[in-house]
Scaffold this active site. Structure first.
Site, PDB file in Angstrom:
ATOM      1  N   SER A 116     -24.245   9.882 -27.079  1.00  0.00           N
ATOM      2  CA  SER A 116     -25.336   8.191 -26.818  1.00  0.00           C
ATOM      3  C   SER A 116     -26.741   8.272 -27.659  1.00  0.00           C
ATOM      4  O   SER A 116     -26.347   7.793 -28.567  1.00  0.00           O
ATOM      5  CB  SER A 116     -25.104   7.436 -25.431  1.00  0.00           C
ATOM      6  OG  SER A 116     -23.793   7.156 -26.030  1.00  0.00           O
ATOM      7  N   THR A 153     -22.802   4.364 -17.510  1.00  0.00           N
ATOM      8  CA  THR A 153     -21.794   4.279 -17.793  1.00  0.00           C
ATOM      9  C   THR A 153     -22.087   4.914 -15.721  1.00  0.00           C
ATOM     10  O   THR A 153     -22.247   4.506 -15.434  1.00  0.00           O
ATOM     11  CB  THR A 153     -22.158   5.545 -18.530  1.00  0.00           C
ATOM     12  OG1 THR A 153     -21.120   6.756 -18.376  1.00  0.00           O
ATOM     13  CG2 THR A 153     -23.627   6.918 -18.201  1.00  0.00           C
ATOM     14  N   LYS A 163     -20.945   1.655 -13.806  1.00  0.00           N
ATOM     15  CA  LYS A 163     -20.330  -0.117 -14.270  1.00  0.00           C
ATOM     16  C   LYS A 163     -20.124  -1.398 -13.649  1.00  0.00           C
ATOM     17  O   LYS A 163     -20.296  -2.464 -14.056  1.00  0.00           O
ATOM     18  CB  LYS A 163     -19.458   0.247 -14.947  1.00  0.00           C
ATOM     19  CG  LYS A 163     -19.387   1.149 -16.499  1.00  0.00           C
ATOM     20  CD  LYS A 163     -18.375   1.644 -17.612  1.00  0.00           C
ATOM     21  CE  LYS A 163     -18.416   2.340 -18.679  1.00  0.00           C
ATOM     22  NZ  LYS A 163     -17.117   3.606 -19.149  1.00  0.00           N
ATOM     23  N   ASN A 176     -20.049  -2.243 -19.928  1.00  0.00           N
ATOM     24  CA  ASN A 176     -21.180  -1.106 -19.691  1.00  0.00           C
ATOM     25  C   ASN A 176     -22.161  -1.613 -21.613  1.00  0.00           C
ATOM     26  O   ASN A 176     -23.251  -0.032 -21.641  1.00  0.00           O
ATOM     27  CB  ASN A 176     -20.331  -0.193 -20.622  1.00  0.00           C
ATOM     28  CG  ASN A 176     -19.784  -0.283 -22.328  1.00  0.00           C
ATOM     29  OD1 ASN A 176     -19.861  -1.863 -22.249  1.00  0.00           O
ATOM     30  ND2 ASN A 176     -19.115   0.058 -22.907  1.00  0.00           N
ATOM     31  N   ASP A 216     -16.213  -1.221 -24.442  1.00  0.00           N
ATOM     32  CA  ASP A 216     -15.244  -0.018 -23.559  1.00  0.00           C
ATOM     33  C   ASP A 216     -13.889   0.325 -24.385  1.00  0.00           C
ATOM     34  O   ASP A 216     -13.407   1.058 -25.104  1.00  0.00           O
ATOM     35  CB  ASP A 216     -14.862   0.526 -22.574  1.00  0.00           C
ATOM     36  CG  ASP A 216     -16.090   1.322 -21.383  1.00  0.00           C
ATOM     37  OD1 ASP A 216     -17.185   2.352 -22.611  1.00  0.00           O
ATOM     38  OD2 ASP A 216     -16.554   1.628 -20.621  1.00  0.00           O
ATOM     39  N   GLY A 229      -6.671   6.494 -12.665  1.00  0.00           N
ATOM     40  CA  GLY A 229      -7.972   6.703 -12.324  1.00  0.00           C
ATOM     41  C   GLY A 229      -7.835   4.978 -12.021  1.00  0.00           C
ATOM     42  O   GLY A 229      -7.487   3.984 -13.276  1.00  0.00           O
ATOM     43  N   GLY A 243     -14.674   2.341 -12.931  1.00  0.00           N
ATOM     44  CA  GLY A 243     -15.153   1.719 -14.205  1.00  0.00           C
ATOM     45  C   GLY A 243     -15.020   1.833 -15.390  1.00  0.00           C
ATOM     46  O   GLY A 243     -14.839   0.682 -16.615  1.00  0.00           O
ATOM     47  N   ALA A 244     -14.566   3.022 -15.861  1.00  0.00           N
ATOM     48  CA  ALA A 244     -14.188   3.074 -17.410  1.00  0.00           C
ATOM     49  C   ALA A 244     -12.596   2.664 -17.303  1.00  0.00           C
ATOM     50  O   ALA A 244     -12.300   2.176 -18.216  1.00  0.00           O
ATOM     51  CB  ALA A 244     -13.706   4.706 -17.480  1.00  0.00           C
ATOM     52  N   GLY A 246     -12.536  11.807 -26.191  1.00  0.00           N
ATOM     53  CA  GLY A 246     -12.787  10.059 -25.726  1.00  0.00           C
ATOM     54  C   GLY A 246     -13.639  10.277 -26.388  1.00  0.00           C
ATOM     55  O   GLY A 246     -14.203   9.292 -26.617  1.00  0.00           O
TER      56      GLY A 246
HETATM   57  P1  ATR Z   1     -15.907   5.721 -14.641  1.00  0.00           P
HETATM   58  O1  ATR Z   1     -17.166   4.694 -14.669  1.00  0.00           O
HETATM   59  O2  ATR Z   1     -15.981   6.926 -15.706  1.00  0.00           O
HETATM   60  O3  ATR Z   1     -15.185   5.082 -14.443  1.00  0.00           O
HETATM   61  P2  ATR Z   1     -16.733   5.569 -11.881  1.00  0.00           P
HETATM   62  O4  ATR Z   1     -16.251   3.819 -11.983  1.00  0.00           O
HETATM   63  O5  ATR Z   1     -17.509   6.132 -10.741  1.00  0.00           O
HETATM   64  O6  ATR Z   1     -16.850   5.891 -13.218  1.00  0.00           O
HETATM   65  O7  ATR Z   1     -14.342   5.879 -11.429  1.00  0.00           O
HETATM   66  C1  ATR Z   1     -14.634   7.156 -11.514  1.00  0.00           C
HETATM   67  C2  ATR Z   1     -12.878   7.822 -11.014  1.00  0.00           C
HETATM   68  O8  ATR Z   1     -13.140   8.562 -11.086  1.00  0.00           O
HETATM   69  C3  ATR Z   1     -12.807   7.073 -10.516  1.00  0.00           C
HETATM   70  O9  ATR Z   1     -11.370   5.845 -10.063  1.00  0.00           O
HETATM   71  C4  ATR Z   1     -12.150   8.178  -9.158  1.00  0.00           C
HETATM   72  O10 ATR Z   1     -11.188   8.019  -8.257  1.00  0.00           O
HETATM   73  P3  ATR Z   1     -11.766   7.249  -6.374  1.00  0.00           P
HETATM   74  O11 ATR Z   1     -11.752   6.170  -6.474  1.00  0.00           O
HETATM   75  O12 ATR Z   1     -10.631   8.161  -5.799  1.00  0.00           O
HETATM   76  O13 ATR Z   1     -13.208   8.214  -6.093  1.00  0.00           O
HETATM   77  C5  ATR Z   1     -11.943   9.198 -10.134  1.00  0.00           C
HETATM   78  N1  ATR Z   1     -12.422  10.525  -9.549  1.00  0.00           N
HETATM   79  C6  ATR Z   1     -13.045  11.392 -10.065  1.00  0.00           C
HETATM   80  N2  ATR Z   1     -13.068  12.392  -9.183  1.00  0.00           N
HETATM   81  C7  ATR Z   1     -11.581  12.379  -8.967  1.00  0.00           C
HETATM   82  C8  ATR Z   1     -10.714  13.937  -8.750  1.00  0.00           C
HETATM   83  N3  ATR Z   1     -11.442  14.442  -8.404  1.00  0.00           N
HETATM   84  N4  ATR Z   1      -9.543  13.606  -9.005  1.00  0.00           N
HETATM   85  C9  ATR Z   1      -8.994  12.245  -8.730  1.00  0.00           C
HETATM   86  N5  ATR Z   1      -9.810  11.318  -9.212  1.00  0.00           N
HETATM   87  C10 ATR Z   1     -11.342  11.257  -9.494  1.00  0.00           C
END
Ligand code: ATR
Length: 283
Positions: free
Chosen positions: A18, A63, A67, A88, A103, A128, A131-132, A241
């Site tokens: 970024s 990020t 978020k 974001n 995003d 997932g 936040g993303a 991405g």
């Molecule tokens: P971002 O802004 O990148 O979305 P985040 O808000 O911290 O970051 O969200 C991370 C996402 O990745 C969540 O959906 C998380 O699942 P949990 O809600 O169960 O924590 C998911 N995630 C992170 N590590 C993971 C893993 N090893 N396997 C599956 N999902 C994962």
């Protein structure tokens, strides 16, 4: 000309592109600004953001994993950020933070306009619910995907994100363990941050078909495992991405500086659109 101050908050951000992207936009648009990455956790983000504001900060990108927290720290929210529930892009306005989210617009611009991929009517799987995922969901629905099925390691978050949209015909949550029973999707989005810790997601090939578009919202090393899995599964289009990162940055740049930068030189410079995780790094 005074130099305006911008920042990126999140973790991990050591390898984030970024700062380089915003510096390229500023150079090409003749805008004087500084954009610095600040590693920040949920525990210290509020204090660091306040210190940044006190030192004259004009705007910030946020990020993972901040978020959702950013949405609670912004005094006002754009309509897009209200719908997404996550922020974001923060802009200092009248001594307050205004929250926005670029995003979703960045992802859809990259896929539908730059890469000319038709998103309409696609049965979509969102891996997932952080936040993303929350950030891009409204824009995917507006772009005309048929439906979005959300699965998440922690099922309650998938349920919450699905309920937020209150459109059971189009947005629903399922258990990760049931993925093999859900059939093939036309569009699979990896919105997890698993790649940042080098973890491979457990995914059955049965969620893909020959015409499936597979997109990771990460780039560089963090996207590599999912992209390799998608290729092995035989997906027709596999994208990381990086293109989204450049396009969401352009939308943030426009919010802050009032002009839309030309993203083509930056896509060329960083090599987006090859569907390759060519760069080491993560955002
Ligand atoms: P971002 O802004 O990148 O979305 P985040 O808000 O911290 O970051 O969200 C991370 C996402 O990745 C969540 O959906 C998380 O699942 P949990 O809600 O169960 O924590 C998911 N995630 C992170 N590590 C993971 C893993 N090893 N396997 C599956 N999902 C994962």
């Amino acid at each position: 000309m005074t130099c305006k101050q911008y920042a990126l908050f999140g973790q991990p951000i050591e390898h984030s592109l970024s700062p380089r992207i915003h510096a390229a936009f500023a150079r090409d648009s003749a805008v004087a600004m500084e954009y610095v990455a600040h590693a920040s956790s949920a525990a210290d983000f509020e204090a660091k953001l306040q210190a940044f504001a006190d030192s004259g900060g004009d705007g910030a990108n946020v990020t993972q994993p901040l978020k959702a927290l950013a949405a609670t720290l912004a005094e006002t929210l754009s309509e897009v950020a209200q719908r997404a529930g996550v922020v974001n892009t923060l802009t200092r306005r009248g001594g307050q933070w205004h929250g926005d989210n670029t995003d979703g617009a960045g992802l859809v611009h990259d896929l539908a306009e730059r890469l000319r991929l038709d998103l309409r009517g696609r049965r979509t799987l969102m891996l997932g619910a952080g936040g993303a995922a929350a950030g891009v969901l409204p824009a995917l629905l507006d772009a005309g995907v048929e439906s979005v099925t959300i699965v998440n390691r922690t099922p309650q978050s998938a349920e919450r994100l699905s309920e937020r949209h209150d459109d059971p015909g189009r947005v629903n949550a399922r258990y990760w363990k049931d993925l093999a029973t859900l059939g093939a999707f036309d569009f699979v989005v990896d919105a997890t941050s698993a790649g940042h810790s080098g973890v491979a997601l457990e995914l059955p090939f049965s969620i893909t078909g020959a015409r499936t578009l597979a997109v990771s919202l990460s780039y560089g090393a963090a996207a590599a495992r999912f992209l390799a899995w998608a290729r092995a599964a035989g997906c027709s289009d596999v994208q990381d991405g990086l293109g989204m990162l450049i396009e969401q940055a352009a939308a943030s740049f426009e919010i802050w500086h009032g002009l839309r930068p030309d993203t083509d030189p930056v896509h060329r410079e960083l090599g987006a659109g090859r569907g390759e995780a060519a760069l080491l790094g993560s955002d």
